[in-house]
Design a protein around this motif. Structure first.
Motif, mmCIF file in Angstrom:
data_model
loop_
_atom_site.group_PDB
_atom_site.id
_atom_site.type_symbol
_atom_site.label_atom_id
_atom_site.label_comp_id
_atom_site.label_asym_id
_atom_site.label_seq_id
_atom_site.Cartn_x
_atom_site.Cartn_y
_atom_site.Cartn_z
ATOM 1 N N ALA A 40 0.836 -1.207 0.000
ATOM 2 C CA ALA A 40 0.000 0.000 0.000
ATOM 3 C C ALA A 40 0.869 1.255 0.000
ATOM 4 O O ALA A 40 0.550 2.233 -0.685
ATOM 5 N N VAL A 41 1.971 1.247 0.733
ATOM 6 C CA VAL A 41 2.885 2.396 0.744
ATOM 7 C C VAL A 41 3.434 2.629 -0.658
ATOM 8 O O VAL A 41 3.454 3.756 -1.152
ATOM 9 N N ARG A 42 3.861 1.568 -1.308
ATOM 10 C CA ARG A 42 4.408 1.725 -2.668
ATOM 11 C C ARG A 42 3.346 2.262 -3.634
ATOM 12 O O ARG A 42 3.636 3.129 -4.456
ATOM 13 N N ASP A 43 2.107 1.752 -3.514
ATOM 14 C CA ASP A 43 1.043 2.137 -4.441
ATOM 15 C C ASP A 43 0.450 3.515 -4.149
ATOM 16 O O ASP A 43 0.147 4.274 -5.073
ATOM 17 N N ALA A 47 4.095 5.965 -5.398
ATOM 18 C CA ALA A 47 3.685 6.125 -6.797
ATOM 19 C C ALA A 47 3.109 7.516 -7.074
ATOM 20 O O ALA A 47 2.968 7.909 -8.223
ATOM 21 N N ARG A 48 2.800 8.262 -6.038
ATOM 22 C CA ARG A 48 2.153 9.566 -6.185
ATOM 23 C C ARG A 48 3.076 10.600 -6.842
ATOM 24 O O ARG A 48 2.633 11.441 -7.604
ATOM 25 N N TYR A 49 4.365 10.543 -6.515
ATOM 26 C CA TYR A 49 5.320 11.480 -7.112
ATOM 27 C C TYR A 49 6.741 10.972 -6.876
ATOM 28 O O TYR A 49 6.970 10.117 -6.028
ATOM 29 N N THR A 50 7.666 11.523 -7.623
ATOM 30 C CA THR A 50 9.079 11.199 -7.439
ATOM 31 C C THR A 50 9.748 12.426 -6.830
ATOM 32 O O THR A 50 9.734 13.502 -7.428
ATOM 33 N N GLY A 129 2.978 21.181 -1.625
ATOM 34 C CA GLY A 129 3.231 20.478 -2.871
ATOM 35 C C GLY A 129 2.573 19.111 -2.807
ATOM 36 O O GLY A 129 1.882 18.783 -1.843
ATOM 37 N N VAL A 130 2.785 18.311 -3.817
ATOM 38 C CA VAL A 130 2.201 16.978 -3.861
ATOM 39 C C VAL A 130 2.598 16.188 -2.617
ATOM 40 O O VAL A 130 1.800 15.453 -2.050
#
Length: 168
Positions: A40-43, A47-50, A129-130
């Motif tokens: 869930a953390v990865r997804d 995955a939300r931003y770099t 920010g994001v």
């Protein structure tokens, strides 16, 4: 092996804290929960931003590292078992060389809440920010376990068997 005459007797036996605590100390239960939370953390989070100003620790001490996820409390209340499973990752930003002078205000503090709920700072524009938006990985973990409870159920059954219960 202990035998019970009825379900009430079984419930009274199970409500003794030592039995429930023994069951939930089983590392397989914690592993099932941690595996789902790590995904869930990865997804939901990664995955939300770099990030451009810091390097994520990921599975090396970061938010998705299963070694940071633990059952921290187990209690029986009114015939229900409540299990507190937490991600205990502490803030520790790895800044890229150009940003080493920046101050990390979350260093050494638990970061789950700030990521789950978002950063609620009313400060300067550069603090938004994001990265500051809510990324509810805990809720996603719960939803995924509810959608597919079989691995957790199997781990709990296995824990009961280890202490001598016959479980179907």
């Amino acid at each position: 092996m202990v035998q019970f005459k009825d379900l009430n007797q079984l419930q009274r036996y199970m409500e003794r804290g030592d039995i429930i605590n023994t069951i939930f100390k089983d590392k397989n239960i914690e592993k099932v929960l941690a595996k789902e939370m790590s995904k869930a953390v990865r997804d939901v989070v990664y995955a939300r931003y770099t990030p451009k100003q810091y390097i994520r620790r990921g599975d090396d001490g970061g938010l998705s590292d299963m070694r940071n996820m633990h059952i921290t409390k187990v209690e029986v209340d009114g015939g229900k078992v409540r299990v507190l499973f937490e991600n205990l990752t502490l803030g520790q930003t790895r800044y890229l060389p150009i940003y080493e002078h920046d101050y990390d205000s979350k260093h050494g503090q638990f970061i789950t809440d700030i990521i789950e709920d978002g950063y609620k700072d009313s400060g300067d524009w550069y603090r938004r920010g994001v990265w500051s938006e809510s990324r509810p990985f805990v809720q996603t973990t719960i939803e995924r376990i509810q959608a597919n409870p079989a691995p957790l159920i199997n781990a709990i059954k296995s824990a009961y068997r280890k202490i001598g219960f016959e479980v179907k």
